[in-house]
Design an enzyme around this catalytic site. Sequence first.
Site, PDB file in Angstrom:
ATOM      1  N   PHE A  79       7.723   2.325   4.707  1.00 38.02           N
ATOM      2  CA  PHE A  79       6.591   2.855   3.938  1.00 38.02           C
ATOM      3  C   PHE A  79       6.932   2.911   2.448  1.00 38.02           C
ATOM      4  CE2 PHE A  79       6.131   4.777   8.138  1.00 38.02           C
ATOM      5  CZ  PHE A  79       4.772   4.748   8.369  1.00 38.02           C
ATOM      6  N   GLU A  82       6.054   1.659  -4.477  1.00 36.84           N
ATOM      7  CA  GLU A  82       5.184   2.157  -5.546  1.00 36.84           C
ATOM      8  C   GLU A  82       3.795   1.773  -5.069  1.00 36.84           C
ATOM      9  OE1 GLU A  82       5.768   3.923  -8.210  1.00 36.84           O
ATOM     10  OE2 GLU A  82       7.912   4.031  -7.831  1.00 36.84           O
ATOM     11  N   THR A  98      11.016  -2.057  -6.279  1.00 42.33           N
ATOM     12  CA  THR A  98      10.903  -1.354  -4.988  1.00 42.33           C
ATOM     13  C   THR A  98      10.187  -2.197  -3.946  1.00 42.33           C
ATOM     14  OG1 THR A  98      10.898   0.785  -6.074  1.00 42.33           O
ATOM     15  CG2 THR A  98       9.968   0.704  -3.858  1.00 42.33           C
ATOM     16  N   THR A 122      -0.782  -4.108   3.123  1.00 42.36           N
ATOM     17  CA  THR A 122      -2.099  -3.616   2.702  1.00 42.36           C
ATOM     18  C   THR A 122      -3.144  -4.726   2.705  1.00 42.36           C
ATOM     19  OG1 THR A 122      -3.280  -2.818   0.744  1.00 42.36           O
ATOM     20  CG2 THR A 122      -1.237  -3.946   0.320  1.00 42.36           C
ATOM     21  N   ASP A 123      -4.415  -4.339   2.833  1.00 39.06           N
ATOM     22  CA  ASP A 123      -5.499  -5.331   2.746  1.00 39.06           C
ATOM     23  C   ASP A 123      -5.608  -5.924   1.342  1.00 39.06           C
ATOM     24  OD1 ASP A 123      -6.601  -3.130   1.417  1.00 39.06           O
ATOM     25  OD2 ASP A 123      -8.443  -3.052   2.605  1.00 39.06           O
ATOM     26  N   GLU A 124      -4.996  -5.248   0.348  1.00 44.76           N
ATOM     27  CA  GLU A 124      -5.122  -5.746  -1.032  1.00 44.76           C
ATOM     28  C   GLU A 124      -4.433  -7.095  -1.228  1.00 44.76           C
ATOM     29  OE1 GLU A 124      -4.745  -3.137  -4.306  1.00 44.76           O
ATOM     30  OE2 GLU A 124      -5.709  -1.484  -3.263  1.00 44.76           O
ATOM     31  N   TYR A 147       0.446  -4.514  -8.326  1.00 45.19           N
ATOM     32  CA  TYR A 147       0.738  -3.823  -7.056  1.00 45.19           C
ATOM     33  C   TYR A 147       0.518  -4.761  -5.877  1.00 45.19           C
ATOM     34  CZ  TYR A 147      -0.257  -1.200  -2.810  1.00 45.19           C
ATOM     35  OH  TYR A 147      -0.282  -0.775  -1.500  1.00 45.19           O
ATOM     36  N   LYS A 151       3.144  -6.396  -3.112  1.00 44.76           N
ATOM     37  CA  LYS A 151       3.031  -6.180  -1.666  1.00 44.76           C
ATOM     38  C   LYS A 151       2.913  -7.533  -0.937  1.00 44.76           C
ATOM     39  CE  LYS A 151       2.760  -2.786   0.335  1.00 44.76           C
ATOM     40  NZ  LYS A 151       3.823  -1.916   0.926  1.00 44.76           N
ATOM     41  N   ARG A 211     -14.698  -0.060  -0.699  1.00 43.08           N
ATOM     42  CA  ARG A 211     -13.451   0.019   0.051  1.00 43.08           C
ATOM     43  C   ARG A 211     -13.788   0.369   1.500  1.00 43.08           C
ATOM     44  NH1 ARG A 211     -12.297  -2.170  -3.919  1.00 43.08           N
ATOM     45  NH2 ARG A 211     -10.614  -1.791  -5.410  1.00 43.08           N
ATOM     46  N   ASN A 246     -17.683   3.321  -4.167  1.00 42.49           N
ATOM     47  CA  ASN A 246     -17.013   4.498  -4.747  1.00 42.49           C
ATOM     48  C   ASN A 246     -18.015   5.582  -5.157  1.00 42.49           C
ATOM     49  OD1 ASN A 246     -14.616   3.118  -4.463  1.00 42.49           O
ATOM     50  ND2 ASN A 246     -14.659   2.294  -6.549  1.00 42.49           N
TER      51      ASN A 246
HETATM   52  P1  NAD Z   1       3.021   7.093  -1.549  1.00 36.12           P
HETATM   53  O1  NAD Z   1       3.081   6.637  -2.955  1.00 36.12           O
HETATM   54  O2  NAD Z   1       2.328   8.359  -1.205  1.00 36.12           O
HETATM   55  O3  NAD Z   1       4.503   7.222  -0.968  1.00 36.12           O
HETATM   56  C1  NAD Z   1       5.525   6.296  -1.252  1.00 36.12           C
HETATM   57  C2  NAD Z   1       6.854   6.953  -0.893  1.00 36.12           C
HETATM   58  O4  NAD Z   1       7.910   5.995  -1.131  1.00 36.12           O
HETATM   59  C3  NAD Z   1       7.188   8.185  -1.738  1.00 36.12           C
HETATM   60  O5  NAD Z   1       7.636   9.229  -0.914  1.00 36.12           O
HETATM   61  C4  NAD Z   1       8.319   7.700  -2.647  1.00 36.12           C
HETATM   62  O6  NAD Z   1       9.207   8.726  -3.022  1.00 36.12           O
HETATM   63  C5  NAD Z   1       8.975   6.653  -1.770  1.00 36.12           C
HETATM   64  N1  NAD Z   1       9.745   5.652  -2.526  1.00 36.12           N
HETATM   65  C6  NAD Z   1       9.329   4.968  -3.621  1.00 36.12           C
HETATM   66  N2  NAD Z   1      10.314   4.150  -4.046  1.00 36.12           N
HETATM   67  C7  NAD Z   1      11.356   4.303  -3.179  1.00 36.12           C
HETATM   68  C8  NAD Z   1      12.633   3.712  -3.067  1.00 36.12           C
HETATM   69  N3  NAD Z   1      13.049   2.784  -3.949  1.00 36.12           N
HETATM   70  N4  NAD Z   1      13.443   4.084  -2.049  1.00 36.12           N
HETATM   71  C9  NAD Z   1      13.031   5.030  -1.159  1.00 36.12           C
HETATM   72  N5  NAD Z   1      11.839   5.635  -1.223  1.00 36.12           N
HETATM   73  C10 NAD Z   1      10.997   5.263  -2.211  1.00 36.12           C
HETATM   74  O7  NAD Z   1       2.397   5.881  -0.742  1.00 36.12           O
HETATM   75  P2  NAD Z   1       1.461   5.876   0.540  1.00 36.12           P
HETATM   76  O8  NAD Z   1       0.067   5.922   0.105  1.00 36.12           O
HETATM   77  O9  NAD Z   1       1.979   6.844   1.527  1.00 36.12           O
HETATM   78  O10 NAD Z   1       1.736   4.392   1.069  1.00 36.12           O
HETATM   79  C11 NAD Z   1       2.821   4.126   1.946  1.00 36.12           C
HETATM   80  C12 NAD Z   1       2.879   2.630   2.219  1.00 36.12           C
HETATM   81  O11 NAD Z   1       1.642   2.202   2.793  1.00 36.12           O
HETATM   82  C13 NAD Z   1       3.074   1.792   0.958  1.00 36.12           C
HETATM   83  O12 NAD Z   1       3.920   0.732   1.286  1.00 36.12           O
HETATM   84  C14 NAD Z   1       1.676   1.276   0.641  1.00 36.12           C
HETATM   85  O13 NAD Z   1       1.743   0.047  -0.020  1.00 36.12           O
HETATM   86  C15 NAD Z   1       1.107   1.124   2.033  1.00 36.12           C
HETATM   87  N6  NAD Z   1      -0.370   1.244   2.134  1.00 36.12           N
HETATM   88  C16 NAD Z   1      -1.009   2.320   1.565  1.00 36.12           C
HETATM   89  C17 NAD Z   1      -2.378   2.460   1.748  1.00 36.12           C
HETATM   90  C18 NAD Z   1      -3.131   3.635   1.137  1.00 36.12           C
HETATM   91  O14 NAD Z   1      -4.359   3.637   1.158  1.00 36.12           O
HETATM   92  N7  NAD Z   1      -2.459   4.649   0.613  1.00 36.12           N
HETATM   93  C19 NAD Z   1      -3.099   1.496   2.482  1.00 36.12           C
HETATM   94  C20 NAD Z   1      -2.413   0.411   3.032  1.00 36.12           C
HETATM   95  C21 NAD Z   1      -1.040   0.310   2.866  1.00 36.12           C
HETATM   96  O1  DAU Z   2      -6.687  -0.967   0.147  1.00 35.25           O
HETATM   97  C1  DAU Z   2      -5.459  -0.348   0.380  1.00 35.25           C
HETATM   98  C2  DAU Z   2      -4.931   0.226  -0.902  1.00 35.25           C
HETATM   99  O2  DAU Z   2      -5.741   1.362  -1.193  1.00 35.25           O
HETATM  100  C3  DAU Z   2      -3.459   0.608  -0.838  1.00 35.25           C
HETATM  101  O3  DAU Z   2      -2.693  -0.535  -0.639  1.00 35.25           O
HETATM  102  C4  DAU Z   2      -3.041   1.332  -2.127  1.00 35.25           C
HETATM  103  O4  DAU Z   2      -1.701   1.791  -2.000  1.00 35.25           O
HETATM  104  C5  DAU Z   2      -3.954   2.511  -2.354  1.00 35.25           C
HETATM  105  O5  DAU Z   2      -3.628   3.143  -3.576  1.00 35.25           O
HETATM  106  C6  DAU Z   2      -5.409   2.071  -2.370  1.00 35.25           C
HETATM  107  O6  DAU Z   2      -5.693   1.259  -3.528  1.00 35.25           O
HETATM  108  P1  DAU Z   2      -7.070   1.409  -4.354  1.00 35.25           P
HETATM  109  O7  DAU Z   2      -6.856   0.881  -5.706  1.00 35.25           O
HETATM  110  O8  DAU Z   2      -8.203   0.875  -3.568  1.00 35.25           O
HETATM  111  O9  DAU Z   2      -7.171   3.018  -4.348  1.00 35.25           O
HETATM  112  P2  DAU Z   2      -7.590   4.064  -5.497  1.00 35.25           P
HETATM  113  O10 DAU Z   2      -7.710   5.386  -4.801  1.00 35.25           O
HETATM  114  O11 DAU Z   2      -6.704   3.973  -6.677  1.00 35.25           O
HETATM  115  O12 DAU Z   2      -9.037   3.565  -5.908  1.00 35.25           O
HETATM  116  C7  DAU Z   2     -10.084   3.460  -4.951  1.00 35.25           C
HETATM  117  C8  DAU Z   2     -11.308   2.929  -5.676  1.00 35.25           C
HETATM  118  O13 DAU Z   2     -11.767   3.943  -6.593  1.00 35.25           O
HETATM  119  C9  DAU Z   2     -11.041   1.706  -6.523  1.00 35.25           C
HETATM  120  O14 DAU Z   2     -12.178   0.851  -6.474  1.00 35.25           O
HETATM  121  C10 DAU Z   2     -10.883   2.245  -7.935  1.00 35.25           C
HETATM  122  C11 DAU Z   2     -11.781   3.457  -7.939  1.00 35.25           C
HETATM  123  N1  DAU Z   2     -11.349   4.572  -8.823  1.00 35.25           N
HETATM  124  C12 DAU Z   2     -10.088   5.057  -8.661  1.00 35.25           C
HETATM  125  C13 DAU Z   2      -9.638   6.087  -9.467  1.00 35.25           C
HETATM  126  C14 DAU Z   2      -8.232   6.631  -9.307  1.00 35.25           C
HETATM  127  C15 DAU Z   2     -12.230   5.113  -9.752  1.00 35.25           C
HETATM  128  O15 DAU Z   2     -13.390   4.691  -9.868  1.00 35.25           O
HETATM  129  N2  DAU Z   2     -11.779   6.133 -10.545  1.00 35.25           N
HETATM  130  C16 DAU Z   2     -10.512   6.634 -10.452  1.00 35.25           C
HETATM  131  O16 DAU Z   2     -10.168   7.557 -11.230  1.00 35.25           O
END
Ligand code: NAD
Ligand code: DAU
Length: 331
Positions: A79, A82, A98, A122-124, A147, A151, A211, A246
């Site tokens: 997991f 960044e 990272t 991720t779907d991104e 980002y 990924k 999204r 959004n």
């Molecule tokens: P997050 O930013 O909340 O957590 C990331 C964690 O990784 C943190 O605890 C951080 O301290 C740790 N980390 C960062 N660099 C590190 C390193 N070099 N060594 C060890 N630990 C490290 O992220 P999240 O939202 O929980 O996402 C987790 C994973 O899921 C990520 O890989 C992200 O790309 C993927 N993902 C996230 C989403 C989403 O919507 N949040 C969707 C699809 C996939």
């Molecule tokens: O799709 C999966 C991804 O979803 C993960 O891989 C990423 O780790 C996760 O951060 C997330 O990415 P997004 O860029 O989609 O998420 P975010 O919450 O940053 O933004 C969601 C949508 O909202 C995007 O279209 C941008 C918009 N947004 C976001 C912020 C922070 C705004 O309009 N205003 C804002 O202040």
Amino acid sequence: MKLLITGGAGFIGSHFIHYLLKSRPQAEVINLDLLTYAGNLENLKDLESEKRYRFVKGDILDTELVNSLISGCDGIINFAAESHVDRSISGPGTFVQTNVVGAQRLLENAKKNKMRLLQVSTDEVYGSLGEQGQFTESSPLEPNSPYSSSKAASDLMCRAYFHTYNADVVVTRCSNNYGPFQFPEKLIPLMIANARAEKSLPVYGDGLHVRDWIHVKDHCAAILLVFEKGRAGEVYNVGSNEEWPNIEIVKRILNELKRPESLISFVKDRPGHDRRYALNSSKIQKELGWRPEIPFEKGLKETIGWYLNNEAWVQNLLTGEYLKYYEEQYS
Ligand code: NAD
Ligand code: DAU
């Protein structure tokens, strides 16, 4: 089953650790996390005296440390990353370190120790869709942000380790997660925090970017299933068909908190902002029997409730680093 979970102090990783320990009574976890700004041990406070859980502060780039931790483990779930698109735009370097180099080092460790690695992707990685269609696992990878490119690189490195070294690798590509414990830089917790404080809600561009929102618990169930039963070398999409623009989400949050829509502020768009994501998840549904269980309407209400009841958790994160980030991002 004993697993090395990397990045387990973050949003999804901490949910996954709870889910794993609860649903697999024999499972043991080592959580390796660097505790960057996004890592938060508060998310795991209830596990401090849990004998099946151990936390180690460290970097996934530290091969020797990882090597010492995985002896006796059955696999790695990565997991660690960044994870915030906006931060990748202002500073892409750590994303490469990272998300690309770190993930490759973990792959090397898993290969040497002949164990399964699940890469949480991720779907991104697919890039952006128009108004129609969905991404399948064979859609081309066309990432648009630093980002998503980082990924995509780690995701493809998994493919290379499978085809070149026959390494036991599986990849999940999930859509946007929401739920408790999400860092308040992301859309839903940011908007809840600002609405609560009656601050303006910054919506990028026209607010019509779409999204596919999945509850973090549904994502965790998919990850465990793919780790246990997924076929080596395969990729599995994980989405919930809950597509929302959004602006609709922002309005729902305001409505739930009984705040006026005049708090919405349309701000400069994110550069390279992907218009729409949508996933076809029939592969994981047909092959592994996974289904999302939490409808967005219910999950969002509960999530808003959680943030309102856990104001201290949010306040603890609003440190100097975050306030500086917020100022630079939204000024
Ligand atoms: P997050 O930013 O909340 O957590 C990331 C964690 O990784 C943190 O605890 C951080 O301290 C740790 N980390 C960062 N660099 C590190 C390193 N070099 N060594 C060890 N630990 C490290 O992220 P999240 O939202 O929980 O996402 C987790 C994973 O899921 C990520 O890989 C992200 O790309 C993927 N993902 C996230 C989403 C989403 O919507 N949040 C969707 C699809 C996939
Ligand atoms: O799709 C999966 C991804 O979803 C993960 O891989 C990423 O780790 C996760 O951060 C997330 O990415 P997004 O860029 O989609 O998420 P975010 O919450 O940053 O933004 C969601 C949508 O909202 C995007 O279209 C941008 C918009 N947004 C976001 C912020 C922070 C705004 O309009 N205003 C804002 O202040």
